[in-house]
Enzyme design. Structure first.
Site, PDB file in Angstrom:
ATOM      1  N   ASN A  13       0.875  -1.171   0.000  1.00 29.25           N
ATOM      2  CA  ASN A  13       0.000   0.000   0.000  1.00 29.25           C
ATOM      3  C   ASN A  13       0.912   1.221   0.000  1.00 29.25           C
ATOM      4  O   ASN A  13       1.472   1.574   1.031  1.00 29.25           O
ATOM      5  CB  ASN A  13      -0.889  -0.032   1.253  1.00 29.25           C
ATOM      6  CG  ASN A  13      -1.724   1.231   1.409  1.00 29.25           C
ATOM      7  OD1 ASN A  13      -1.794   2.052   0.499  1.00 29.25           O
ATOM      8  ND2 ASN A  13      -2.354   1.380   2.567  1.00 29.25           N
ATOM      9  N   LYS A  15       0.102   4.219  -0.335  1.00 27.69           N
ATOM     10  CA  LYS A  15      -0.549   5.425   0.196  1.00 27.69           C
ATOM     11  C   LYS A  15      -0.267   6.602  -0.746  1.00 27.69           C
ATOM     12  O   LYS A  15      -0.220   6.396  -1.952  1.00 27.69           O
ATOM     13  CB  LYS A  15      -0.092   5.684   1.634  1.00 27.69           C
ATOM     14  CG  LYS A  15      -0.206   4.424   2.484  1.00 27.69           C
ATOM     15  CD  LYS A  15      -0.072   4.638   3.952  1.00 27.69           C
ATOM     16  CE  LYS A  15      -0.232   3.297   4.664  1.00 27.69           C
ATOM     17  NZ  LYS A  15      -0.225   3.419   6.110  1.00 27.69           N
ATOM     18  N   HIS A  99      -9.661   1.303   4.472  1.00 31.33           N
ATOM     19  CA  HIS A  99      -8.419   1.474   5.231  1.00 31.33           C
ATOM     20  C   HIS A  99      -8.680   2.415   6.411  1.00 31.33           C
ATOM     21  O   HIS A  99      -9.474   3.359   6.293  1.00 31.33           O
ATOM     22  CB  HIS A  99      -7.329   2.048   4.322  1.00 31.33           C
ATOM     23  CG  HIS A  99      -5.978   2.010   4.950  1.00 31.33           C
ATOM     24  ND1 HIS A  99      -5.574   2.954   5.862  1.00 31.33           N
ATOM     25  CD2 HIS A  99      -4.962   1.124   4.842  1.00 31.33           C
ATOM     26  CE1 HIS A  99      -4.351   2.646   6.270  1.00 31.33           C
ATOM     27  NE2 HIS A  99      -3.958   1.546   5.671  1.00 31.33           N
ATOM     28  N   GLU A 101      -7.083   4.787   7.537  1.00 30.48           N
ATOM     29  CA  GLU A 101      -6.843   6.210   7.234  1.00 30.48           C
ATOM     30  C   GLU A 101      -8.050   6.826   6.526  1.00 30.48           C
ATOM     31  O   GLU A 101      -8.349   8.008   6.705  1.00 30.48           O
ATOM     32  CB  GLU A 101      -5.550   6.358   6.403  1.00 30.48           C
ATOM     33  CG  GLU A 101      -4.324   6.131   7.283  1.00 30.48           C
ATOM     34  CD  GLU A 101      -3.114   5.574   6.555  1.00 30.48           C
ATOM     35  OE1 GLU A 101      -3.055   5.629   5.319  1.00 30.48           O
ATOM     36  OE2 GLU A 101      -2.207   5.063   7.252  1.00 30.48           O
ATOM     37  N   GLU A 171      -5.744  -5.025  10.232  1.00 31.08           N
ATOM     38  CA  GLU A 171      -4.738  -3.992  10.494  1.00 31.08           C
ATOM     39  C   GLU A 171      -5.077  -3.256  11.783  1.00 31.08           C
ATOM     40  O   GLU A 171      -5.880  -2.318  11.774  1.00 31.08           O
ATOM     41  CB  GLU A 171      -4.718  -2.983   9.344  1.00 31.08           C
ATOM     42  CG  GLU A 171      -4.357  -3.576   7.998  1.00 31.08           C
ATOM     43  CD  GLU A 171      -3.723  -2.531   7.087  1.00 31.08           C
ATOM     44  OE1 GLU A 171      -2.602  -2.781   6.635  1.00 31.08           O
ATOM     45  OE2 GLU A 171      -4.323  -1.479   6.863  1.00 31.08           O
ATOM     46  N   GLY A 177       2.090   2.139  10.665  1.00 33.38           N
ATOM     47  CA  GLY A 177       3.072   3.217  10.522  1.00 33.38           C
ATOM     48  C   GLY A 177       3.755   3.616  11.816  1.00 33.38           C
ATOM     49  O   GLY A 177       4.396   4.661  11.890  1.00 33.38           O
ATOM     50  N   SER A 217       3.041  -2.270  10.258  1.00 28.14           N
ATOM     51  CA  SER A 217       4.485  -2.352  10.493  1.00 28.14           C
ATOM     52  C   SER A 217       5.080  -3.727  10.194  1.00 28.14           C
ATOM     53  O   SER A 217       6.009  -4.170  10.860  1.00 28.14           O
ATOM     54  CB  SER A 217       4.827  -1.913  11.918  1.00 28.14           C
ATOM     55  OG  SER A 217       4.408  -0.571  12.125  1.00 28.14           O
TER      56      SER A 217
HETATM   57  P1  PGA Z   1       2.579   0.165   7.588  1.00 25.35           P
HETATM   58  O1  PGA Z   1       1.162   0.422   6.879  1.00 25.35           O
HETATM   59  O2  PGA Z   1       3.114  -1.141   7.026  1.00 25.35           O
HETATM   60  O3  PGA Z   1       3.430   1.332   7.159  1.00 25.35           O
HETATM   61  O4  PGA Z   1       2.342   0.083   9.032  1.00 25.35           O
HETATM   62  C1  PGA Z   1       0.264  -0.631   6.661  1.00 25.35           C
HETATM   63  C2  PGA Z   1      -1.006  -0.114   6.057  1.00 25.35           C
HETATM   64  O5  PGA Z   1      -1.463   0.988   6.428  1.00 25.35           O
HETATM   65  O6  PGA Z   1      -1.625  -0.771   5.202  1.00 25.35           O
END
Ligand code: PGA
Length: 257
Positions: A13, A15, A99, A101, A171, A177, A217
């Protein structure tokens, strides 16, 4: 993972990162580091404007392209939106939905996410449906209850034949993140719980066949242990998918029995 019953998927992803002009060099480096034997499906989800470049560059090493969001509507006066048929038309095979976000910054609720899942399924795109609890919810012992609700809502009105084209990504918000990964045990517990929820709706066979990914992560160091869990069928990877070597290491970690 359980390759006997379901596919292993490693999805990046990106983003709102990278530029279309950076895709070719990224893919060249990825190709150099990919293992000869493929033990997973590879997907990179980019901003919609970069999908044509990703589709072109991904052909060579069989990386599928995915969107990060879709409109719930088919077409019409929805300025700024991208429809499922537009994604399908350019050749996107997957699309992330719900997601955290998008839930957090764009106010997406479970009803909207359900409508988006259906919009994608209607056009033959595989939704990667994201669910996951906040730190507060985990501390209050509400994780499984909350995640079960999210899964049920996202799949409401989706029949068993459509479920075969859905991927679920667990997630935990507190792990995204932050560099704070769920332990393999914590991730397995929730992924197993998600499979049980799906079993409750669709029965044993469809539940056994659905791929459930972990995200938050995930990186080259922790991927092997996470992927060794019986109910974790792959990963949805943010930060580490921006670096071709790290991403390829995670892909390599799917080569285990
Ligand atoms: P990350 O993001 O691996 O940077 O924690 C995962 C995601 O948001 O899909």
């Amino acid at each position: 993972m359980n390759r006997k019953y379901r596919k292993t998927v490693i999805a990046g992803n990106w983003k709102m990162n990278m530029l279309a002009s950076e895709i070719k060099p990224f893919m060249e480096q990825l190709k150099e580091n990919l293992p000869k034997v493929r033990t997973c499906e590879m997907v990179l989800c980019t901003p919609a404007v970069m999908l044509p470049a990703m589709i072109k560059a991904g052909k060579d090493c069989k990386v599928a392209a995915g969107g990060q969001d879709v409109s719930r509507y088919e077409k019409g006066a929805y300025t700024g939106e991208v429809s499922a048929s537009q994604l399908a038309d350019i050749g996107a095979k997957y699309c992330i939905v719900g997601h955290s976000e998008r839930r957090q910054y764009h106010g997406e609720d479970d009803m909207l996410i359900n409508a988006k899942v259906k919009a994608l399924l209607g056009k033959g795109i595989m939704p990667i449906i994201c669910v996951g609890e906040s730190l507060e919810q985990r501390e209050m012992n509400l994780t499984m209850e909350y995640v079960a609700y999210q899964v049920k809502a996202a799949l409401s009105g989706v029949d068993a034949s459509q479920l075969r084209r859905c991927i679920i990504a667990y997630e935990p918000i507190w792990a995204i993140g932050t560099g704070k990964t769920a332990t393999a045990g914590q991730a397995q517990e929730v992924c197993q719980g998600i499979r049980a929820v799906i079993r409750g709706i669709y029965g044993a066979r469809p539940a056994r066949a659905v791929s459930i990914l972990y995200g938050g992560s995930m990186n080259a160091r922790n991927a092997y242990e996470l992927l060794a869990q019986p109910d974790i069928d792959g990963g949805l990877i943010g930060g580490a998918s921006l670096k071709p070597v790290d991403f390829s290491e995670i892909i390599k970690a799917t080569n285990q029995e």
